[in-house]
Write a protein that holds these residues in place. Sequence first.
Motif, PDB file in Angstrom:
ATOM      1  N   GLN A   1       0.812  -1.220   0.000  1.00 32.37           N
ATOM      2  CA  GLN A   1       0.000   0.000   0.000  1.00 32.37           C
ATOM      3  C   GLN A   1       0.845   1.270   0.000  1.00 32.37           C
ATOM      4  O   GLN A   1       0.478   2.253  -0.637  1.00 32.37           O
ATOM      5  N   TYR A   2       1.977   1.265   0.713  1.00 37.81           N
ATOM      6  CA  TYR A   2       2.722   2.508   0.919  1.00 37.81           C
ATOM      7  C   TYR A   2       4.036   2.597   0.152  1.00 37.81           C
ATOM      8  O   TYR A   2       4.539   3.695  -0.050  1.00 37.81           O
ATOM      9  N   ALA A   3       4.624   1.490  -0.219  1.00 36.63           N
ATOM     10  CA  ALA A   3       5.902   1.514  -0.939  1.00 36.63           C
ATOM     11  C   ALA A   3       5.868   0.469  -2.041  1.00 36.63           C
ATOM     12  O   ALA A   3       6.637  -0.489  -2.036  1.00 36.63           O
ATOM     13  N   ASN A   4       4.984   0.666  -2.991  1.00 35.66           N
ATOM     14  CA  ASN A   4       4.740  -0.330  -4.028  1.00 35.66           C
ATOM     15  C   ASN A   4       5.969  -0.596  -4.905  1.00 35.66           C
ATOM     16  O   ASN A   4       6.106  -1.651  -5.476  1.00 35.66           O
ATOM     17  N   LEU A   5       6.872   0.368  -5.000  1.00 35.17           N
ATOM     18  CA  LEU A   5       8.063   0.179  -5.826  1.00 35.17           C
ATOM     19  C   LEU A   5       9.131  -0.675  -5.153  1.00 35.17           C
ATOM     20  O   LEU A   5      10.036  -1.170  -5.805  1.00 35.17           O
ATOM     21  N   HIS A   6       9.033  -0.829  -3.851  1.00 35.87           N
ATOM     22  CA  HIS A   6      10.036  -1.580  -3.087  1.00 35.87           C
ATOM     23  C   HIS A   6       9.375  -2.760  -2.377  1.00 35.87           C
ATOM     24  O   HIS A   6       9.403  -2.867  -1.156  1.00 35.87           O
ATOM     25  N   LEU A   7       8.796  -3.659  -3.144  1.00 37.56           N
ATOM     26  CA  LEU A   7       8.017  -4.756  -2.576  1.00 37.56           C
ATOM     27  C   LEU A   7       8.839  -5.704  -1.711  1.00 37.56           C
ATOM     28  O   LEU A   7       8.340  -6.250  -0.738  1.00 37.56           O
ATOM     29  N   TRP A   8      10.086  -5.909  -2.067  1.00 39.32           N
ATOM     30  CA  TRP A   8      10.866  -6.903  -1.343  1.00 39.32           C
ATOM     31  C   TRP A   8      11.305  -6.434   0.031  1.00 39.32           C
ATOM     32  O   TRP A   8      11.870  -7.196   0.806  1.00 39.32           O
ATOM     33  N   PHE A   9      11.008  -5.173   0.380  1.00 36.05           N
ATOM     34  CA  PHE A   9      11.244  -4.723   1.752  1.00 36.05           C
ATOM     35  C   PHE A   9      10.259  -5.376   2.720  1.00 36.05           C
ATOM     36  O   PHE A   9      10.454  -5.329   3.930  1.00 36.05           O
ATOM     37  N   SER A  10       9.211  -5.991   2.189  1.00 33.19           N
ATOM     38  CA  SER A  10       8.260  -6.674   3.063  1.00 33.19           C
ATOM     39  C   SER A  10       8.908  -7.870   3.762  1.00 33.19           C
ATOM     40  O   SER A  10       8.416  -8.321   4.791  1.00 33.19           O
ATOM     41  N   LEU A  11      10.025  -8.357   3.232  1.00 34.43           N
ATOM     42  CA  LEU A  11      10.720  -9.464   3.896  1.00 34.43           C
ATOM     43  C   LEU A  11      11.343  -9.047   5.216  1.00 34.43           C
ATOM     44  O   LEU A  11      11.659  -9.897   6.054  1.00 34.43           O
ATOM     45  N   ALA A  12      11.516  -7.743   5.423  1.00 35.74           N
ATOM     46  CA  ALA A  12      12.059  -7.263   6.695  1.00 35.74           C
ATOM     47  C   ALA A  12      11.075  -7.464   7.838  1.00 35.74           C
ATOM     48  O   ALA A  12      11.457  -7.371   9.000  1.00 35.74           O
ATOM     49  N   GLY A  13       9.834  -7.780   7.520  1.00 35.16           N
ATOM     50  CA  GLY A  13       8.841  -8.056   8.554  1.00 35.16           C
ATOM     51  C   GLY A  13       9.131  -9.308   9.349  1.00 35.16           C
ATOM     52  O   GLY A  13       8.511  -9.550  10.376  1.00 35.16           O
ATOM     53  N   VAL A  14      10.087 -10.112   8.893  1.00 36.61           N
ATOM     54  CA  VAL A  14      10.436 -11.323   9.625  1.00 36.61           C
ATOM     55  C   VAL A  14      11.135 -10.979  10.947  1.00 36.61           C
ATOM     56  O   VAL A  14      11.033 -11.737  11.915  1.00 36.61           O
ATOM     57  N   ILE A  15      11.797  -9.838  11.017  1.00 33.38           N
ATOM     58  CA  ILE A  15      12.554  -9.491  12.227  1.00 33.38           C
ATOM     59  C   ILE A  15      11.628  -9.260  13.419  1.00 33.38           C
ATOM     60  O   ILE A  15      11.799  -9.908  14.463  1.00 33.38           O
ATOM     61  N   PRO A  16      10.630  -8.349  13.328  1.00 36.84           N
ATOM     62  CA  PRO A  16       9.733  -8.236  14.488  1.00 36.84           C
ATOM     63  C   PRO A  16       8.917  -9.502  14.715  1.00 36.84           C
ATOM     64  O   PRO A  16       8.572  -9.836  15.852  1.00 36.84           O
ATOM     65  N   GLY A  17       8.630 -10.230  13.635  1.00 39.90           N
ATOM     66  CA  GLY A  17       7.894 -11.478  13.787  1.00 39.90           C
ATOM     67  C   GLY A  17       8.657 -12.514  14.583  1.00 39.90           C
ATOM     68  O   GLY A  17       8.071 -13.263  15.364  1.00 39.90           O
ATOM     69  N   LEU A  18       9.977 -12.567  14.395  1.00 34.75           N
ATOM     70  CA  LEU A  18      10.785 -13.515  15.172  1.00 34.75           C
ATOM     71  C   LEU A  18      10.813 -13.141  16.646  1.00 34.75           C
ATOM     72  O   LEU A  18      10.830 -14.027  17.513  1.00 34.75           O
ATOM     73  N   TYR A  19      10.824 -11.847  16.954  1.00 33.44           N
ATOM     74  CA  TYR A  19      10.776 -11.440  18.362  1.00 33.44           C
ATOM     75  C   TYR A  19       9.431 -11.794  18.988  1.00 33.44           C
ATOM     76  O   TYR A  19       9.367 -12.259  20.131  1.00 33.44           O
ATOM     77  N   ILE A  20       8.351 -11.589  18.241  1.00 30.62           N
ATOM     78  CA  ILE A  20       7.035 -11.964  18.750  1.00 30.62           C
ATOM     79  C   ILE A  20       6.956 -13.479  18.908  1.00 30.62           C
ATOM     80  O   ILE A  20       6.424 -13.984  19.900  1.00 30.62           O
TER      81      ILE A  20
END
Length: 134
Positions: free
Chosen positions: A34-53
């Motif tokens: 929704q907010y950074a459509n040109l940089h889709l592969w930055f969504s993989l950085a969501g694994v970091i907070p997910g691992l802490y959770i």
Amino acid sequence: MADLPDDEKAKKPIGTSVLLGLLVGVISHEIVYQYANLHLWFSLAGVIPGLYISRALIKSRLKAMHVIESDDLTIARKLQGKISYSESFANHCTLAFVACFLIITVCANVLVQEFPEAPVSIFTLAGLWNFFSL
């Protein structure tokens, strides 16, 4: 310290890690889509907070199952080349979380790149599922 037979070993409930992986994968893909459509592969950085959770979830689950291991027992198992129940449970949960997270984010990002004219939002895909299930 005796080893338990396979039929007497406790099960490892990893369903919550799978659900957490799916949820974090969907949220990270949606935010980046929704907010950074040109940089889709930055969504993989969501694994970091997910691992802490996930790590907090694993500790709370072990505490709820009353799994308490002393440091002496853990060190003795490591010297024998074996892993404890809590380490095995943490490994299984982390693997399940990462696998589900990567499946969702990578597949969604590939769909966005393959079909740039069609909106590949999870909400749109859920609407398609409802349409075809009727």
